[in-house]
Motif scaffolding. Structure first.
Motif, PDB file in Angstrom:
ATOM      1  N   VAL A  33     -18.032 -53.768   4.722  1.00  0.00           N
ATOM      2  CA  VAL A  33     -16.962 -53.441   3.778  1.00  0.00           C
ATOM      3  C   VAL A  33     -17.471 -52.484   2.708  1.00  0.00           C
ATOM      4  O   VAL A  33     -16.795 -51.525   2.315  1.00  0.00           O
ATOM      5  N   LEU A  34     -18.708 -52.728   2.249  1.00  0.00           N
ATOM      6  CA  LEU A  34     -19.307 -51.884   1.219  1.00  0.00           C
ATOM      7  C   LEU A  34     -19.381 -50.429   1.687  1.00  0.00           C
ATOM      8  O   LEU A  34     -18.985 -49.499   0.978  1.00  0.00           O
ATOM      9  N   THR A  63     -25.541 -53.958  -4.888  1.00  0.00           N
ATOM     10  CA  THR A  63     -24.474 -54.879  -4.498  1.00  0.00           C
ATOM     11  C   THR A  63     -24.921 -55.752  -3.328  1.00  0.00           C
ATOM     12  O   THR A  63     -24.655 -56.950  -3.310  1.00  0.00           O
ATOM     13  N   ILE A  79     -20.795 -58.640   7.136  1.00  0.00           N
ATOM     14  CA  ILE A  79     -19.423 -58.276   6.773  1.00  0.00           C
ATOM     15  C   ILE A  79     -19.411 -57.584   5.411  1.00  0.00           C
ATOM     16  O   ILE A  79     -18.756 -56.560   5.225  1.00  0.00           O
ATOM     17  N   GLY A  80     -20.181 -58.141   4.463  1.00  0.00           N
ATOM     18  CA  GLY A  80     -20.259 -57.517   3.137  1.00  0.00           C
ATOM     19  C   GLY A  80     -20.742 -56.083   3.225  1.00  0.00           C
ATOM     20  O   GLY A  80     -20.161 -55.175   2.624  1.00  0.00           O
ATOM     21  N   ASN A  91     -15.959 -48.769   1.933  1.00  0.00           N
ATOM     22  CA  ASN A  91     -15.456 -48.351   0.619  1.00  0.00           C
ATOM     23  C   ASN A  91     -16.118 -47.056   0.167  1.00  0.00           C
ATOM     24  O   ASN A  91     -15.473 -46.161  -0.376  1.00  0.00           O
ATOM     25  N   LEU A 112      -9.521 -48.900   3.200  1.00  0.00           N
ATOM     26  CA  LEU A 112      -9.800 -50.177   2.551  1.00  0.00           C
ATOM     27  C   LEU A 112      -9.235 -51.364   3.323  1.00  0.00           C
ATOM     28  O   LEU A 112      -9.385 -52.496   2.896  1.00  0.00           O
TER      29      LEU A 112
END
Lengths: 328, 322
Positions: free
Chosen positions: A307-308, A15, A303-304, A311, A259
């Motif tokens: 968040v990854l 991802t 940021i990605g 999660n 989340l």
């Protein structure tokens, strides 16, 4: 469980790779890059001299020199491979605007954002969960209606509207000026008093969904058979509510809290700009305005990744909190 | 319509229709007072957006007073830094925000529905590819993604609508896809295939009608979020150009002019944004409850990006022994 975690972990680099690919190529394929932008802003020779340290070239020559300096003249895939291999060694490139290493920009800006995020998260949980519980304890009461209107308000009022209204009211009524951010370890008291209001705004916007889900989950659990059994065997209402119902109702709430990171980030981008907090979000908006590609890419990737991992953490802890959940 | 009224039987039916409608609306209002409040707020915003020149007292772009004129009968909310009438600018702001919100959401859900039907029906590699891209895009918070896309495309009304549509496609695609997956396994779809219906016919006549309720619900639920994102981006100076009378710009300008005019330039557009978004969310919630009560508590409608979270909860529920 072990294989599940392993499988999820294997998806993370994939991802991340896709995110980097998506953002890298999106930036490069669209006409009108950084060099065009800067040349239109302040003319070729000024910027050319500043970046290359040379003098006395023609306008077109400057453009070529600047592009060469940043490797923008190479084919896209070469640029991508160069960027990722630098990335692997922790080199995120230099800002196009002030030639500062992007790593330094992030290192400088991260503490404020992390602090804002943590305080926002704590605040949203402290605000959302108890209010949701109280609201479900006395459904359809005045208190319940108040909490529901409040949570709808938090959902529907954009963070920037709340922040803007607070700023104008405070500055007209109390002659308050948005303070400069001071790192926590330098002066804890000033730091906390400066960041309290921005953190409260972030908390309020992130608390609204938590409040709503806590309430609806509580009401749903309270309608189940085992609650009726607990009541039938004569348990006190408080015991039924807090011991039997609450534990089960809070499971999805924990997922939501895990989340809510993207809500916290979106909130802090706005809040940092309005309150002048010197954080990642403000840097992002600034980089967007000046088309500072390296900073923009690095921050979105950061940021990605955040968040990854959040999660992933939620998925794993969920099985740990509730042993009934089996991962296939 | 004209042709219908010529026929007596249907004429009676048509004459009764408004009363039926009135009764249905009244029933909805009784059942869902908050939803009805939302509908009223939306109605006000939509009327203002459709006929701004009726309600605006001045040209929103013209300088009609001294800078920072106090509110008066002539200028209901006073004038801004350039001397333009704030009341008129706030009214015209409704047009931009509602238009951007509605168009972006319409585009996003239409694309998402189409992609959901195609990818879920065919499955395989294409589906897998789309799922990975959806995962990737949903990892980035909507506002950040929108900011990025806007930098690439440049700011204008069209790119703003396009950008907001893009960030809404992945979550809606995921919700729609899970519904299509369950529909496609139903016996009547198999029967349709057995009697020789073409794939296109199955899409259009057998699967799509099942999605219409969800289409409406998702649409009304995310328009509010779309307006939030539009006004936020404009507020940050990355959406609509600075002099356009949009709500985001008005609030942003009001904050900058706070030491000249106090809070009176900031509060009115702020209230307008809050009321419009509040209205759409209230109506969306009520529509969801009335049209598809199964979605209640599923997380659909919590936020624009709640689809992932709803799926998380559902998958967690599925993992439980029943």
């Amino acid at each position: 469980m072990g294989t599940y975690v392993l499988r999820r972990l294997m998806l993370v680099p994939l991802t991340l790779f896709l995110i980097s690919l998506l953002f890298f190529f999106m930036l490069r394929t669209i006409p009108g890059d950084f060099v065009d932008f800067l040349f239109a802003e302040e003319g070729g020779s000024g910027i050319g001299q500043r970046i290359t340290g040379q003098t006395g070239s023609a306008e077109e020559e400057w453009e070529r020199l600047v592009r060469e300096r940043y490797g923008l003249a190479d084919p896209i895939h070469v640029q991508y491979v160069r960027w990722t291999s630098h990335l692997a060694t922790g080199d995120l490139g230099n800002s196009y605007v002030n030639q500062k290493p992007v790593v330094d920009v992030i290192r400088e800006r991260l503490p404020a954002t992390v602090q804002l995020g943590i305080m926002g998260l704590i605040g949203s949980v402290l605000l959302g969960v108890p209010l949701g519980i109280v609201s479900a304890r006395f459904p359809e009461s005045k208190l319940d209606n108040l909490v529901r209107v409040l949570s709808l308000g938090g959902l529907t009022t954009p963070a920037f509207v709340i922040a803007a209204v607070i700023v104008v009211v405070l500055s007209t009524q109390f002659y308050w000026v948005t303070p400069d951010f001071v790192p926590f370890w330098e002066d804890p008291v000033t730091n906390l008093s400066n960041i309290a209001i921005p953190a409260a705004v972030v908390s309020f916007t992130a608390a609204a969904p938590i409040m709503r889900l806590t309430r609806s989950q509580m009401l749903e659990v309270l309608g189940q058979d085992y609650i009726r059994t607990a009541r039938a065997k004569g348990l006190a209402e408080g015991s039924v509510f807090y011991k039997h119902a609450l534990r089960n109702a809070l499971l999805p709430v924990i997922t939501l809290i895990g989340l809510s990171l993207d809500r916290l980030i979106a909130g802090s981008v706005i809040v940092e700009v309005v309150f002048g907090v010197n954080g990642i979000g403000a840097a992002l908006v600034n980089a967007a305005e000046t088309r500072d590609f390296p900073v923009l890419q690095a921050i979105t990737l950061l940021i990605g990744a955040a968040v990854l991992f959040a999660n992933l953490l939620v998925d794993i802890t969920y099985g740990w909190i509730d042993p009934r959940i089996r991962y296939d | 319509m004209d042709r219908v009224i010529e026929q007596p039987l249907e004429a009676a039916f048509v004459a009764r229709l408004p009363r039926e409608w009135a009764r249905a609306v009244w029933r909805f209002a009784r059942l869902k007072p908050l939803g009805a409040l939302g509908a009223v707020l939306i109605l006000i915003a939509v009327v203002a957006a459709a006929f701004p020149y009726v309600f605006a007292t001045h040209d929103p772009a013209r300088i009609v007073a001294a800078p920072f004129t106090e509110p008066s009968a002539e200028h209901l909310l006073g004038a801004d830094y350039a001397g333009r009438d704030l009341w008129s600018r706030t009214i015209w702001g409704a047009r931009l925000s509602i238009m951007v919100g509605v168009l972006a959401v319409f585009a996003a859900i239409t694309v998402a529905t189409f992609l959901a039907i195609v990818t879920a029906y065919y499955g395989g590699l294409v589906d897998l590819l789309f799922q990975r891209v959806v995962d990737t895009m949903m990892t980035i918070p909507g506002l950040v993604l929108a900011l990025f896309v806007l930098v690439v495309l440049g700011s204008s009304l069209n790119t703003l609508i396009f950008t907001i549509a893009i960030i809404f496609v992945p979550p809606q695609l995921r919700t729609m896809r899970s519904v299509v997956l369950s529909i496609k396994e139903m016996p009547y779809v198999d029967s349709a295939r057995a009697i020789g219906a073409s794939t296109l016919r199955i899409f259009a006549r057998y699967i799509f009608p099942q999605l219409i309720a969800l289409y409406l619900i998702l649409g009304s639920l995310i328009i509010g979020t779309a307006i939030i994102i539009e006004t936020s981006l404009t507020f940050l100076g990355l959406g609509l150009p600075g002099d356009v009378p949009s709500w985001g710009n008005l609030v942003s300008r009001g904050v900058r002019d706070v030491f000249n005019a106090g809070y009176r330039l900031t509060i009115p557009p702020a209230i307008a944004i809050g009321a419009a978004v509040f209205g759409f969310n209230l109506l969306g919630d009520a529509l969801r409850d009335v049209l598809d009560p199964r979605l209640r508590g599923s997380g659909v409608g919590l936020t624009g990006r709640s689809a992932r979270f709803a799926e998380q909860i559902q998958s967690a529920e599925r993992g439980r022994p029943s």
